[in-house]
Design a protein around this motif. Structure first.
Motif, PDB file in Angstrom:
ATOM      1  N   VAL A 132     -17.272   3.175  -2.592  1.00 45.61           N
ATOM      2  CA  VAL A 132     -18.520   2.545  -2.160  1.00 45.61           C
ATOM      3  C   VAL A 132     -18.313   1.922  -0.787  1.00 45.61           C
ATOM      4  CG1 VAL A 132     -19.331   2.113  -4.496  1.00 45.61           C
ATOM      5  CG2 VAL A 132     -17.943   0.395  -3.348  1.00 45.61           C
ATOM      6  N   PRO A 133     -19.359   1.878   0.054  1.00 43.38           N
ATOM      7  CA  PRO A 133     -19.219   1.275   1.379  1.00 43.38           C
ATOM      8  C   PRO A 133     -19.081  -0.244   1.290  1.00 43.38           C
ATOM      9  CG  PRO A 133     -21.489   1.953   1.001  1.00 43.38           C
ATOM     10  CD  PRO A 133     -20.694   2.473  -0.152  1.00 43.38           C
ATOM     11  N   GLU A 134     -18.184  -0.782   2.095  1.00 48.51           N
ATOM     12  CA  GLU A 134     -17.926  -2.216   2.107  1.00 48.51           C
ATOM     13  C   GLU A 134     -17.563  -2.654   3.521  1.00 48.51           C
ATOM     14  OE1 GLU A 134     -15.831  -3.315  -2.037  1.00 48.51           O
ATOM     15  OE2 GLU A 134     -14.726  -1.809  -0.896  1.00 48.51           O
ATOM     16  N   SER A 135     -17.543  -3.953   3.754  1.00 49.04           N
ATOM     17  CA  SER A 135     -16.988  -4.486   4.997  1.00 49.04           C
ATOM     18  C   SER A 135     -15.885  -5.503   4.710  1.00 49.04           C
ATOM     19  CB  SER A 135     -18.078  -5.137   5.861  1.00 49.04           C
ATOM     20  OG  SER A 135     -18.599  -6.293   5.224  1.00 49.04           O
ATOM     21  N   THR A 136     -15.651  -5.801   3.424  1.00 49.81           N
ATOM     22  CA  THR A 136     -14.568  -6.705   3.013  1.00 49.81           C
ATOM     23  C   THR A 136     -13.894  -6.095   1.793  1.00 49.81           C
ATOM     24  OG1 THR A 136     -15.768  -8.651   3.803  1.00 49.81           O
ATOM     25  CG2 THR A 136     -13.968  -9.036   2.258  1.00 49.81           C
ATOM     26  N   VAL A 137     -12.564  -6.090   1.800  1.00 48.83           N
ATOM     27  CA  VAL A 137     -11.817  -5.567   0.663  1.00 48.83           C
ATOM     28  C   VAL A 137     -10.865  -6.645   0.166  1.00 48.83           C
ATOM     29  CG1 VAL A 137     -10.073  -4.519   2.194  1.00 48.83           C
ATOM     30  CG2 VAL A 137     -10.307  -3.710  -0.174  1.00 48.83           C
ATOM     31  N   LEU A 138     -10.861  -6.870  -1.142  1.00 45.38           N
ATOM     32  CA  LEU A 138      -9.966  -7.850  -1.739  1.00 45.38           C
ATOM     33  C   LEU A 138      -8.630  -7.178  -2.036  1.00 45.38           C
ATOM     34  CD1 LEU A 138      -9.625 -10.744  -2.845  1.00 45.38           C
ATOM     35  CD2 LEU A 138     -10.306  -9.854  -5.077  1.00 45.38           C
ATOM     36  N   VAL A 139      -7.560  -7.763  -1.497  1.00 45.91           N
ATOM     37  CA  VAL A 139      -6.209  -7.234  -1.722  1.00 45.91           C
ATOM     38  C   VAL A 139      -5.479  -8.217  -2.628  1.00 45.91           C
ATOM     39  CG1 VAL A 139      -4.123  -6.319  -0.648  1.00 45.91           C
ATOM     40  CG2 VAL A 139      -6.294  -6.275   0.612  1.00 45.91           C
ATOM     41  N   PRO A 140      -5.402  -7.938  -3.935  1.00 46.86           N
ATOM     42  CA  PRO A 140      -4.763  -8.882  -4.856  1.00 46.86           C
ATOM     43  C   PRO A 140      -3.252  -8.935  -4.645  1.00 46.86           C
ATOM     44  CG  PRO A 140      -6.210  -7.329  -6.013  1.00 46.86           C
ATOM     45  CD  PRO A 140      -5.995  -6.795  -4.636  1.00 46.86           C
ATOM     46  N   VAL A 141      -2.647 -10.009  -5.141  1.00 51.30           N
ATOM     47  CA  VAL A 141      -1.194 -10.131  -5.087  1.00 51.30           C
ATOM     48  C   VAL A 141      -0.567  -8.970  -5.858  1.00 51.30           C
ATOM     49  CG1 VAL A 141       0.792 -11.539  -5.739  1.00 51.30           C
ATOM     50  CG2 VAL A 141      -1.274 -12.634  -4.866  1.00 51.30           C
ATOM     51  N   GLY A 142       0.453  -8.353  -5.281  1.00 54.08           N
ATOM     52  CA  GLY A 142       1.145  -7.262  -5.937  1.00 54.08           C
ATOM     53  C   GLY A 142       0.423  -5.937  -5.859  1.00 54.08           C
ATOM     54  N   SER A 143      -0.514  -5.796  -4.911  1.00 47.22           N
ATOM     55  CA  SER A 143      -1.331  -4.588  -4.847  1.00 47.22           C
ATOM     56  C   SER A 143      -1.431  -4.061  -3.419  1.00 47.22           C
ATOM     57  CB  SER A 143      -2.748  -4.861  -5.368  1.00 47.22           C
ATOM     58  OG  SER A 143      -2.740  -5.329  -6.698  1.00 47.22           O
ATOM     59  N   THR A 144      -1.822  -2.797  -3.317  1.00 47.70           N
ATOM     60  CA  THR A 144      -2.206  -2.229  -2.033  1.00 47.70           C
ATOM     61  C   THR A 144      -3.636  -1.728  -2.118  1.00 47.70           C
ATOM     62  OG1 THR A 144      -1.519   0.053  -2.485  1.00 47.70           O
ATOM     63  CG2 THR A 144       0.175  -1.452  -1.644  1.00 47.70           C
ATOM     64  N   ARG A 145      -4.285  -1.700  -0.973  1.00 46.83           N
ATOM     65  CA  ARG A 145      -5.613  -1.105  -0.846  1.00 46.83           C
ATOM     66  C   ARG A 145      -5.621  -0.240   0.410  1.00 46.83           C
ATOM     67  NH1 ARG A 145      -5.603  -2.543  -5.257  1.00 46.83           N
ATOM     68  NH2 ARG A 145      -7.109  -3.808  -6.422  1.00 46.83           N
ATOM     69  N   VAL A 146      -6.215   0.947   0.289  1.00 46.49           N
ATOM     70  CA  VAL A 146      -6.319   1.864   1.414  1.00 46.49           C
ATOM     71  C   VAL A 146      -7.784   2.025   1.758  1.00 46.49           C
ATOM     72  CG1 VAL A 146      -5.762   4.149   2.299  1.00 46.49           C
ATOM     73  CG2 VAL A 146      -4.259   3.075   0.604  1.00 46.49           C
ATOM     74  N   ILE A 147      -8.133   1.764   3.007  1.00 49.13           N
ATOM     75  CA  ILE A 147      -9.520   1.907   3.437  1.00 49.13           C
ATOM     76  C   ILE A 147      -9.585   2.904   4.584  1.00 49.13           C
ATOM     77  CG2 ILE A 147     -10.084  -0.443   2.704  1.00 49.13           C
ATOM     78  CD1 ILE A 147     -10.052  -1.263   5.643  1.00 49.13           C
ATOM     79  N   GLU A 148     -10.741   3.558   4.718  1.00 44.06           N
ATOM     80  CA  GLU A 148     -10.949   4.518   5.794  1.00 44.06           C
ATOM     81  C   GLU A 148     -12.326   4.304   6.406  1.00 44.06           C
ATOM     82  OE1 GLU A 148     -10.106   8.542   4.663  1.00 44.06           O
ATOM     83  OE2 GLU A 148      -8.236   8.002   3.629  1.00 44.06           O
ATOM     84  N   PHE A 149     -12.405   4.475   7.734  1.00 38.25           N
ATOM     85  CA  PHE A 149     -13.663   4.253   8.438  1.00 38.25           C
ATOM     86  C   PHE A 149     -13.657   5.028   9.753  1.00 38.25           C
ATOM     87  CE2 PHE A 149     -10.697   0.840   9.408  1.00 38.25           C
ATOM     88  CZ  PHE A 149     -10.684   0.805  10.800  1.00 38.25           C
ATOM     89  N   VAL A 150     -14.862   5.188  10.300  1.00 43.20           N
ATOM     90  CA  VAL A 150     -15.046   5.818  11.606  1.00 43.20           C
ATOM     91  C   VAL A 150     -15.819   4.841  12.476  1.00 43.20           C
ATOM     92  CG1 VAL A 150     -16.023   7.763  12.870  1.00 43.20           C
ATOM     93  CG2 VAL A 150     -15.063   8.122  10.580  1.00 43.20           C
TER      94      VAL A 150
END
Length: 453
Positions: free
Chosen positions: A298-316
Motif C-alpha cells: 500500500v502507498p505510504e509516506s511513513t514506515v514503522l521499523v520495529p526493534v529487531g526488524s527490517t523494512r524495504v521500501i521502494e519509490f520513484v
C-alpha cells in the motif's frame, strides 16, 4: 544484586593474528565447525581470488550502497565466498564535535554490510579482539542450527583472541541483519550490529536504479563522556542512521525518475522508529521475513521499523529538491538534549532576568518563546558534546539533529555536488506574502478575521 550492578567495561584485550588464507577452506563437510574450531585442511588449498564489487549482486540488480559505511569484501575460494569480521573496540565519530569509544566490526559501527546472492555458499571468519567473549547471530537468515550464533545454546562463545568460522548456504533472499549474541545488552548497545543483504537469483518486481541501506540505532552518551551507557532503557540522547547523527549523515543522491530501494534495519536497543520521507510516496516491498506480494503493498509516506526488524521500501521521486528523511518521534531529531527540566515556554521571567543580571550581567532565561531560537545561538558547549544547535542551511539554521538525513533528488546526479543544496527555480520558494494579493484573497491579518470556507 542485579547483573547490571556489576557491569564494568574493561580495556580492550590484545588481538589475535588474522587467520591465514590457507586456513580459509578448513571446514568440516556440510559446513559445521567442531566446537568453533576449523578442522585442518585436507589436500591442496584452492586458490583465493578477490570478488569484484560489480559481482556482489545478481545480473539485472544493482549493488547496495551504505551511506557512511562500506561493504564487506569477499574472496572466492573453491566456489565459496570468504569474508572476515573482526569484533573490536573502535573510536567512532557520530558527527563533528561528538565521538565515543564504541565496539564494532572491522573498525566501524555498524559493521560492513554483508552482500551476497541467493544460493551463494559463504564462509565468515569472526576474530574477537574484545575484552570479553562474543558471537555473531545472522538475524533472519535461515542457517544450520550450529551456525546460528547463540552463545551457550548453539556454540561456545568466541573467547578474546580467538577466531571462529561460520559457513552456510544462503537459501533465501531478503534484507537481514547480523549482531552479537553474547552480552547483547552491552555489545549491541555499543554498536555491534550490521546489515546482511541477500539478492534474489532472479530479480523480483521492477528493477531499481539505486539501492541504499540505513540502520537505525540509539545511544546514551552523557555530555563529555567517552563511552555510551549500555544500561540505559528509556532516555536515549544520540539517535543515528548508520551510527551517524545529523548533520554528520551522508545524503543519498538520486535522479528524478529513478526507482529507488531503501532498506531500513533496527536492532534497537529499545525503540521503534516511524521513518518519514518528504517529497515521495512509497510502498513497503519487504521485511526481514521476505518479500511482500504486490497486492499487499500500500502507498505510504511513513514506515514503522520495529526493534529487531527490517523494512524495504521502494519509490520513484518525481520532484527534484532536498527532501528530509527522519524518524517522526520528535525527540529522536535531537542530540544530547536534557529532558529533566521544566518547560519555560510562556513563562514571564522579566523580574528573574533583572535580578540575575545583578550578579551575572550576561544572564538570560532561554526557551520562554520556544526552543527553535536556541539553535541560532553560537554558545559554548562542553567538550565532546553536541546539543541541538542545528546546522547552517541555504535559508537559515536547520534546527534538527539525530536520526535525520537528506534524499537529494537531481536531474543529473552525476554532475551534482552531494554537499550542495538544491537551487530552486524562481517563484517556487515559500516567502513573505504580498499585501495586495492578501487583500484580493480576503486575508486580513490585522483584525484576525480570516476567510472561512
Amino acid at each position: 544484586m542485579f547483573r547490571r550492578s556489576f557491569l564494568r567495561i574493561g580495556s580492550v584485550a590484545a588481538g589475535a593474528a588474522l587467520t591465514c588464507a590457507g586456513e580459509a577452506d578448513a571446514q568440516h563437510p556440510g559446513g559445521h565447525a567442531s566446537h568453533g574450531k576449523p578442522a585442518p585442511p585436507s589436500g591442496p588449498v584452492p586458490p583465493s581470488t578477490p570478488v569484484a564489487r560489480s559481482e556482489f549482486a545478481a545480473p539485472g540488480q544493482v549493488a547496495v550502497v551504505t551511506p557512511d559505511g562500506v561493504t564487506l569484501p569477499w574472496r572466492l575460494v573453491g566456489g565459496v565466498k570468504v569474508g572476515h569480521l573482526v569484533a573490536e573496540e573502535i573510536e567512532h565519530v557520530f558527527a563533528p564535535g561528538l565521538s565515543a569509544t564504541a565496539w564494532g566490526y572491522n573498525g566501524r559501527t555498524p559493521g560492513p554490510t554483508i552482500e551476497a546472492v541467493e544460493g551463494d555458499r559463504v564462509r565468515l571468519y569472526v576474530t574477537n579482539r574484545l575484552p570479553e567473549p562474543t558471537s555473531v547471530h545472522w538475524h533472519g537468515v535461515v542457517v544450520p542450527n550450529g551456525m546460528d550464533g547463540v552463545s551457550g545454546l548453539t556454540q561456545r562463545p568466541i573467547p578474546p583472541g580467538e577466531t571462529f568460522v561460520y559457513e552456510f548456504t544462503l537459501r533465501r533472499a531478503g534484507t537481514f541483519m547480523y549482531h552479537s549474541h553474547f552480552d547483547e545488552m552491552v555489545q549491541i548497545a555499543f554498536g555491534m550490529v550490521g546489515m546482511f543483504v541477500v539478492h534474489p537469483r532472479r530479480p523480483l518486481g521492477p528493477p531499481v536504479d539505486r539501492d541504499f541501506v540505513l540502520m537505525t540505532h540509539e545511544w546514551r552518551l552523557e555530555v563529555g563522556a567517552r563511552r555510551p551507557n549500555p544500561i540505559e532503557m528509556t532516555d536515549f540522547n544520540v539517535l543515528t542512521f548508520n551510527s551517524k547523527a545529523f548533520p554528520g549523515t551522508q545524503p543519498m543522491l538520486v535522479a528524478r525518475g529513478e526507482r529507488v530501494r531503501l532498506r531500513l534495519g533496527n536492532l534497537g536497543p529499545m525503540d521503534h522508529h516511524p521513518i518519514h520521507i518528504h517529497g515521495v510516496s512509497f510502498k513497503t516491498t519487504g521485511t526481514d521475513g521476505g518479500f511482500i506480494p504486490p497486492g499487499a503493498q500500500v502507498p505510504e509516506s511513513t514506515v514503522l521499523v520495529p526493534v529487531g526488524s527490517t523494512r524495504v521500501i521502494e519509490f520513484v521521486p518525481d520532484e527534484p529538491g532536498d527532501w528530509i528523511v527522519h524518524c517522526h518521534m520528535t525527540h529522536h531529531m535531537m542530540t544530547q538534549m536534557g529532558h529533566n527540566i521544566h518547560s519555560m515556554v510562556g513563562a514571564d521571567t522579566k523580574n528573574l532576568d533583572e535580578r540575575m543580571r545583578r550578579v551575572a550581567p550576561a544572564y538570560m532565561t532561554m526557551g520562554t518563546t520556544g526552543m527553535g531560537a536556541m539553535t541560532e545561538m553560537n554558545m559554548p558547549v562542553p567538550p565532546n558534546s553536541l546539543p541541538m544547535r542545528g546546522t547552517p542551511g541555504p535559508f537559515s539554521t536547520i534546527d534538527m539533529g539525530g536520526m535525520v538525513t537528506i534524499l537529494k533528488v537531481r536531474e543529473r546526479p552525476s554532475e551534482a555536488d552531494i554537499t550542495g543544496y538544491y537551487e530552486h527555480p524562481p517563484g517556487t520558494v515559500a516567502g513573505q506574502a504580498d499585501a495586495a494579493q492578501m487583500a484580493a484573497d480576503g486575508v486580513d491579518v490585522g483584525t484576525g478575521n480570516h476567510h472561512r470556507s
